[in-house]
Motif scaffolding. Structure first.
Motif, PDB file in Angstrom:
ATOM      1  N   TYR A 102      -9.340 -15.408 -91.035  1.00  0.00           N
ATOM      2  CA  TYR A 102     -10.609 -15.156 -90.343  1.00  0.00           C
ATOM      3  C   TYR A 102     -10.868 -13.657 -90.248  1.00  0.00           C
ATOM      4  O   TYR A 102     -11.994 -13.204 -90.426  1.00  0.00           O
ATOM      5  CB  TYR A 102     -10.574 -15.784 -88.941  1.00  0.00           C
ATOM      6  N   GLY A 103      -9.815 -12.894 -89.990  1.00  0.00           N
ATOM      7  CA  GLY A 103      -9.946 -11.443 -89.915  1.00  0.00           C
ATOM      8  C   GLY A 103     -10.374 -10.832 -91.241  1.00  0.00           C
ATOM      9  O   GLY A 103     -11.181  -9.906 -91.273  1.00  0.00           O
ATOM     10  N   VAL A 118     -16.426 -15.476 -86.661  1.00  0.00           N
ATOM     11  CA  VAL A 118     -16.273 -16.007 -88.018  1.00  0.00           C
ATOM     12  C   VAL A 118     -15.645 -17.398 -87.947  1.00  0.00           C
ATOM     13  O   VAL A 118     -16.068 -18.323 -88.644  1.00  0.00           O
ATOM     14  CB  VAL A 118     -15.433 -15.055 -88.899  1.00  0.00           C
ATOM     15  N   GLY A 119     -14.634 -17.563 -87.100  1.00  0.00           N
ATOM     16  CA  GLY A 119     -13.994 -18.864 -86.942  1.00  0.00           C
ATOM     17  C   GLY A 119     -14.961 -19.926 -86.452  1.00  0.00           C
ATOM     18  O   GLY A 119     -14.958 -21.052 -86.945  1.00  0.00           O
ATOM     19  N   LEU A 120     -15.804 -19.561 -85.494  1.00  0.00           N
ATOM     20  CA  LEU A 120     -16.784 -20.517 -84.977  1.00  0.00           C
ATOM     21  C   LEU A 120     -17.803 -20.893 -86.051  1.00  0.00           C
ATOM     22  O   LEU A 120     -18.155 -22.069 -86.201  1.00  0.00           O
ATOM     23  CB  LEU A 120     -17.487 -19.939 -83.746  1.00  0.00           C
ATOM     24  N   ALA A 121     -18.265 -19.912 -86.808  1.00  0.00           N
ATOM     25  CA  ALA A 121     -19.217 -20.192 -87.890  1.00  0.00           C
ATOM     26  C   ALA A 121     -18.560 -21.036 -88.979  1.00  0.00           C
ATOM     27  O   ALA A 121     -19.168 -21.970 -89.516  1.00  0.00           O
ATOM     28  CB  ALA A 121     -19.761 -18.889 -88.477  1.00  0.00           C
ATOM     29  N   ASN A 122     -17.314 -20.709 -89.291  1.00  0.00           N
ATOM     30  CA  ASN A 122     -16.573 -21.472 -90.293  1.00  0.00           C
ATOM     31  C   ASN A 122     -16.479 -22.941 -89.868  1.00  0.00           C
ATOM     32  O   ASN A 122     -16.671 -23.850 -90.675  1.00  0.00           O
ATOM     33  CB  ASN A 122     -15.175 -20.866 -90.465  1.00  0.00           C
ATOM     34  N   GLY A 123     -16.210 -23.163 -88.587  1.00  0.00           N
ATOM     35  CA  GLY A 123     -16.084 -24.518 -88.070  1.00  0.00           C
ATOM     36  C   GLY A 123     -17.383 -25.298 -88.082  1.00  0.00           C
ATOM     37  O   GLY A 123     -17.373 -26.527 -88.020  1.00  0.00           O
ATOM     38  N   PRO A 132     -16.088 -23.798 -99.336  1.00  0.00           N
ATOM     39  CA  PRO A 132     -14.665 -24.046 -99.058  1.00  0.00           C
ATOM     40  C   PRO A 132     -14.103 -23.457 -97.758  1.00  0.00           C
ATOM     41  O   PRO A 132     -13.247 -22.575 -97.771  1.00  0.00           O
ATOM     42  CB  PRO A 132     -13.982 -23.450-100.280  1.00  0.00           C
ATOM     43  N   CYS A 133     -14.553 -23.996 -96.646  1.00  0.00           N
ATOM     44  CA  CYS A 133     -14.033 -23.537 -95.360  1.00  0.00           C
ATOM     45  C   CYS A 133     -12.557 -23.907 -95.185  1.00  0.00           C
ATOM     46  O   CYS A 133     -11.867 -23.311 -94.365  1.00  0.00           O
ATOM     47  CB  CYS A 133     -14.866 -24.095 -94.210  1.00  0.00           C
ATOM     48  N   HIS A 134     -12.069 -24.840 -95.994  1.00  0.00           N
ATOM     49  CA  HIS A 134     -10.644 -25.208 -95.922  1.00  0.00           C
ATOM     50  C   HIS A 134      -9.738 -24.082 -96.410  1.00  0.00           C
ATOM     51  O   HIS A 134      -8.546 -24.095 -96.143  1.00  0.00           O
ATOM     52  CB  HIS A 134     -10.376 -26.492 -96.722  1.00  0.00           C
ATOM     53  N   ARG A 135     -10.287 -23.087 -97.077  1.00  0.00           N
ATOM     54  CA  ARG A 135      -9.486 -21.968 -97.595  1.00  0.00           C
ATOM     55  C   ARG A 135      -9.276 -20.854 -96.565  1.00  0.00           C
ATOM     56  O   ARG A 135      -8.698 -19.834 -96.890  1.00  0.00           O
ATOM     57  CB  ARG A 135     -10.138 -21.403 -98.860  1.00  0.00           C
ATOM     58  N   VAL A 136      -9.751 -21.072 -95.346  1.00  0.00           N
ATOM     59  CA  VAL A 136      -9.574 -20.062 -94.302  1.00  0.00           C
ATOM     60  C   VAL A 136      -8.420 -20.496 -93.397  1.00  0.00           C
ATOM     61  O   VAL A 136      -8.392 -21.624 -92.903  1.00  0.00           O
ATOM     62  CB  VAL A 136     -10.868 -19.868 -93.486  1.00  0.00           C
ATOM     63  N   ILE A 137      -7.488 -19.573 -93.218  1.00  0.00           N
ATOM     64  CA  ILE A 137      -6.277 -19.858 -92.457  1.00  0.00           C
ATOM     65  C   ILE A 137      -6.078 -18.790 -91.381  1.00  0.00           C
ATOM     66  O   ILE A 137      -6.771 -17.779 -91.373  1.00  0.00           O
ATOM     67  CB  ILE A 137      -5.037 -19.914 -93.383  1.00  0.00           C
TER      68      ILE A 137
END
Length: 169
Positions: A102-103, A118-123, A132-137
């Protein structure tokens, strides 16, 4: 035809594909954390009667799960805020079988202090897998939350790793 949806089978469970008639607007998992009520997705259509964009999406997802597709070529129209749109565009820049934190995404957007946003938007990404939001760790390499559930996130990352032959961690 305006808004409608098609349900297709996949190795990670049924996927609901949604269109506004011209573009793909959503790909939802069963029990997707932020999916709207099915009544808001328009009528359900059969594969043979689905608009071309849903047929193309179904074919491309089938190719993805078979390991024959590493990117998608579809017209997309996710609905979200300007910031969400920026995050979702950045997600599409993450290469197949690679991950970002996310950073790292926040930094790429020129907002180094916005990891949480970014995490909230990704979710809230409505177009799972294709965007591909699954590629964010997590920064520590952990599999953090995923709208489709951690097991699906792991399965998608494992699929990409096996096709590409790389280690994600």
């Amino acid at each position: 035809m305006s808004t409608c949806h098609l349900v297709v089978d996949s190795p990670v469970g049924d996927l609901t594909l949604v269109t506004d008639g011209a573009a793909l607007t959503a790909v939802y998992f069963v029990e997707h954390r932020h999916a709207p009520d099915v009544a808001r997705l328009g009528p359900r259509v059969d594969a043979g009667d689905a608009p071309e964009v849903l047929q193309r999406t179904a074919r491309q997802l089938e190719e993805y799960f078979a390991g024959r597709r590493t990117d998608f070529d579809l017209p997309l129209a996710p609905t979200g805020t300007a910031f969400q749109q920026q995050v979702w565009a950045a997600l599409q820049e993450i290469p197949y079988a690679r991950t970002r934190s996310y950073g790292q995404l926040a930094l790429a957007l020129g907002r180094p202090g916005a990891s949480r946003a970014v995490g909230l938007a990704n979710g809230r990404n409505p177009i799972s897998i294709v965007v591909p939001c699954h590629r964010v760790i997590g920064a520590d390499g952990s599999l953090t939350g995923y709208g489709g559930g951690a097991a699906r996130k792991q399965a998608l990352l494992d699929l990409e790793r096996s096709v590409d032959g790389v280690s994600l961690w």
